[in-house]
Design a protein around this motif. Structure first.
Motif, PDB file in Angstrom:
ATOM      1  N   UNK A  54       0.823  -1.205   0.000  1.00 19.78           N
ATOM      2  CA  UNK A  54       0.000   0.000   0.000  1.00 19.78           C
ATOM      3  C   UNK A  54       0.862   1.261   0.000  1.00 19.78           C
ATOM      4  N   UNK A  55       1.968   1.241   0.764  1.00 20.88           N
ATOM      5  CA  UNK A  55       2.765   2.448   0.943  1.00 20.88           C
ATOM      6  C   UNK A  55       3.888   2.607  -0.074  1.00 20.88           C
ATOM      7  N   UNK A  56       4.332   1.510  -0.684  1.00 23.57           N
ATOM      8  CA  UNK A  56       5.464   1.574  -1.606  1.00 23.57           C
ATOM      9  C   UNK A  56       5.076   0.899  -2.907  1.00 23.57           C
ATOM     10  N   UNK A  57       5.507   1.498  -4.017  1.00 24.71           N
ATOM     11  CA  UNK A  57       5.041   0.993  -5.318  1.00 24.71           C
ATOM     12  C   UNK A  57       5.981  -0.029  -5.942  1.00 24.71           C
ATOM     13  N   UNK A  58       7.272   0.010  -5.614  1.00 27.51           N
ATOM     14  CA  UNK A  58       8.207  -0.914  -6.258  1.00 27.51           C
ATOM     15  C   UNK A  58       8.861  -1.823  -5.220  1.00 27.51           C
ATOM     16  N   UNK A  59       9.409  -2.923  -5.690  1.00 22.18           N
ATOM     17  CA  UNK A  59      10.103  -3.850  -4.804  1.00 22.18           C
ATOM     18  C   UNK A  59      11.333  -3.204  -4.185  1.00 22.18           C
ATOM     19  N   UNK A  60      11.982  -2.346  -4.944  1.00 17.80           N
ATOM     20  CA  UNK A  60      13.187  -1.691  -4.432  1.00 17.80           C
ATOM     21  C   UNK A  60      12.848  -0.774  -3.257  1.00 17.80           C
ATOM     22  N   UNK A  61      11.754  -0.028  -3.371  1.00 21.97           N
ATOM     23  CA  UNK A  61      11.332   0.840  -2.263  1.00 21.97           C
ATOM     24  C   UNK A  61      10.974   0.016  -1.033  1.00 21.97           C
ATOM     25  N   UNK A  62      10.281  -1.079  -1.243  1.00 20.77           N
ATOM     26  CA  UNK A  62       9.921  -1.954  -0.118  1.00 20.77           C
ATOM     27  C   UNK A  62      11.163  -2.518   0.547  1.00 20.77           C
ATOM     28  N   UNK A  63      12.111  -2.986  -0.263  1.00 19.93           N
ATOM     29  CA  UNK A  63      13.340  -3.561   0.277  1.00 19.93           C
ATOM     30  C   UNK A  63      14.126  -2.519   1.066  1.00 19.93           C
ATOM     31  N   UNK A  64      14.207  -1.294   0.545  1.00 20.37           N
ATOM     32  CA  UNK A  64      14.915  -0.226   1.264  1.00 20.37           C
ATOM     33  C   UNK A  64      14.245   0.080   2.591  1.00 20.37           C
ATOM     34  N   UNK A  65      12.940   0.124   2.584  1.00 20.44           N
ATOM     35  CA  UNK A  65      12.217   0.408   3.824  1.00 20.44           C
ATOM     36  C   UNK A  65      12.467  -0.689   4.864  1.00 20.44           C
ATOM     37  N   UNK A  66      12.366  -1.944   4.461  1.00 23.84           N
ATOM     38  CA  UNK A  66      12.589  -3.049   5.392  1.00 23.84           C
ATOM     39  C   UNK A  66      14.028  -3.024   5.897  1.00 23.84           C
TER      40      UNK A  66
END
Length: 73
Positions: A54-66
């Motif tokens: 919901x909060x991040x559109x790409x896998x890269x953004x999700x990975x950076x956040x985690x």
């Protein structure tokens, strides 16, 4: 190996015949399975929302956040 196949076949036959000869039990198993399915669907939808998608559109953004959350906490 033959003994294992024979044992597994006997176990399968035990359950197969048992479920096939049930009358009230079939109805109870259907009720149990429906309740478990509904329970897990409701739990998944209400209590475990997918916040990363919901909060991040790409896998890269999700990975950076985690990665940042794991390092900074």
């Amino acid at each position: 190996m033959i003994a294992v196949k024979n044992l597994s076949r006997r176990i399968w036959d035990l359950y197969y015949e048992g479920f096939r000869n049930m009358t009230v039990g079939k109805t109870l198993w259907v009720i149990i399975l429906v309740k478990v399915f509904i329970f897990f669907v409701v739990m998944k939808l209400l209590f475990f929302p997918n916040l990363l998608k919901r909060d991040f559109s790409t896998d890269e953004e999700r990975a950076d956040h985690v990665r940042n959350e794991l390092i900074n906490r």
